[in-house]
Design an enzyme around this catalytic site. Structure first.
Site, PDB file in Angstrom:
ATOM      1  N   ILE A 158      41.061  25.124  -7.173  1.00 36.59           N
ATOM      2  CA  ILE A 158      41.766  24.848  -8.398  1.00 36.59           C
ATOM      3  C   ILE A 158      40.842  24.619  -9.601  1.00 36.59           C
ATOM      4  O   ILE A 158      41.101  25.336 -10.790  1.00 36.59           O
ATOM      5  CB  ILE A 158      42.986  23.797  -8.352  1.00 36.59           C
ATOM      6  CG1 ILE A 158      43.941  24.436  -7.204  1.00 36.59           C
ATOM      7  CG2 ILE A 158      43.744  23.581  -9.739  1.00 36.59           C
ATOM      8  CD1 ILE A 158      45.147  23.536  -6.843  1.00 36.59           C
ATOM      9  N   TYR A 159      39.896  23.591  -9.394  1.00 31.63           N
ATOM     10  CA  TYR A 159      38.777  23.490 -10.405  1.00 31.63           C
ATOM     11  C   TYR A 159      38.400  24.653 -10.904  1.00 31.63           C
ATOM     12  O   TYR A 159      38.205  25.008 -11.939  1.00 31.63           O
ATOM     13  CB  TYR A 159      38.069  22.407  -9.871  1.00 31.63           C
ATOM     14  CG  TYR A 159      37.020  22.253 -10.635  1.00 31.63           C
ATOM     15  CD1 TYR A 159      36.938  21.161 -11.793  1.00 31.63           C
ATOM     16  CD2 TYR A 159      35.628  22.806 -10.400  1.00 31.63           C
ATOM     17  CE1 TYR A 159      35.738  21.022 -12.641  1.00 31.63           C
ATOM     18  CE2 TYR A 159      34.531  22.584 -11.024  1.00 31.63           C
ATOM     19  CZ  TYR A 159      34.570  21.670 -12.292  1.00 31.63           C
ATOM     20  OH  TYR A 159      33.429  21.695 -13.090  1.00 31.63           O
TER      21      TYR A 159
END
Ligand SMILES: NC(=O)c1ccc[n+]([C@@H]2O[C@H](COP(=O)([O-])OP(=O)(O)OC[C@H]3O[C@@H](n4cnc5c(N)ncnc54)[C@H](OP(=O)(O)O)[C@@H]3O)[C@@H](O)[C@H]2O)c1
Length: 248
Positions: A158-159
């Site tokens: 997600i980062y």
């Protein structure tokens, strides 16, 4: 939102987000060293932000995990400054993706906002101030992303994905705002380890890094300086990573 000082009217300031600690704090201090006025955005109070205020920076608080926070920051900057020399998007959140889906969804929304939506709202909301600088030299937007935007790590998906989205916005906004504003990204690698990095993790990362050491925040400042000082670069990315992007 708490303004603590007024901005120098003699030279347009640079807005630095996430300036309360670590890399952002170093960038804000180094810009002040250069005689460059700074608007220092912060999230949580810190000794660093108090020190920046004491050096003459205007300090503005905002939570960028929600659109409302980014829009409030835009309004606060507009209320305090008539022109900007640049914006450095340093604010960021970095954690592994949780396995539980509700927690992952909440994290995705927050990371989307911090890494993509807030930069988008701030850049579009403040483009008029960047264009109002009144010099021949273009103003600057610098998005600090990550080498993981190009070569993602699955446990940080997600980062990485939201930083990759910011890379894509860099190219769109470079096209949209040329020739008055340059828009570029800096992609750090192992600059400053977090407390959560174990000795084994640090050893592995440095073994993958050709230059074999942690870069330190000054390396990011030098990358930023290179972009600020070169009026013929836009839509590009500079890796500041000791060569770690070469690792598989
Ligand atoms: N350090 C590295 O080795 C490394 C490697 C690759 C990329 N980078 C990138 O380089 C930049 C600086 O790195 P860093 O290690 O100094 O980052 P960091 O320690 O994670 O700090 C990021 C800043 O973002 C702020 N922030 C976090 N959540 C926020 C929110 N909801 N709203 C507003 N601000 C928020 C933090 O403020 P609070 O602490 O007050 O929440 C902090 O000042 C980041 O963009 C990072 O992704 C760093």
């Amino acid at each position: 939102m708490r303004p603590t000082d007024t901005v120098s009217q003699t030279q347009p300031p640079i807005l630095v987000t996430g300036a309360g600690r670590r890399v952002g704090l170093h960038l804000a201090n180094r810009l002040l060293d250069d005689g460059q006025p700074v608007i220092a955005h912060y999230h949580r109070e810190s000794g660093g932000i108090e020190a920046l205020a004491a050096r003459g920076a205007l300090t503005l608080q905002a939570d960028l995990a929600h659109a409302e926070g980014a829009l409030a920051l835009v309004d606060a900057v507009r209320a305090q400054a008539t022109a900007l020399r640049g914006i450095v998007h340093n604010a960021s959140a970095f954690t592994t993706t949780p396995t539980e889906p509700v927690a992952a969804a909440a994290m995705f929304e927050a990371f989307f906002s911090i890494h993509m939506l807030a930069p988008y709202l701030i850049d579009t909301g403040l483009a008029g101030l960047l264009e109002a600088g009144g010099t021949e030299t273009p103003a600057d937007i610098v998005h600090i992303t990550d080498i993981f935007a190009e070569n993602p790590r699955p446990e940080f998906d997600i980062y990485c994905a939201t930083k990759a989205g910011l890379e894509n916005l860099t190219r769109s906004l470079a096209k949209r705002y040329a020739p008055k504003i340059k828009v570029n990204s800096l992609q750090p690698g192992p600059i400053l380890f977090k407390d959560s990095h174990t000795p084994e993790m640090r050893q592995r990362v440095l073994a993958e890094t050709p230059l074999g050491r942690e870069g330190g925040a000054e390396a990011v400042y030098r990358g930023l300086r290179a972009l600020l000082d070169n009026d013929y670069m836009t839509g590009t990315a500079i890796q500041v990573d000791g060569g770690r992007h070469l690792a598989g």
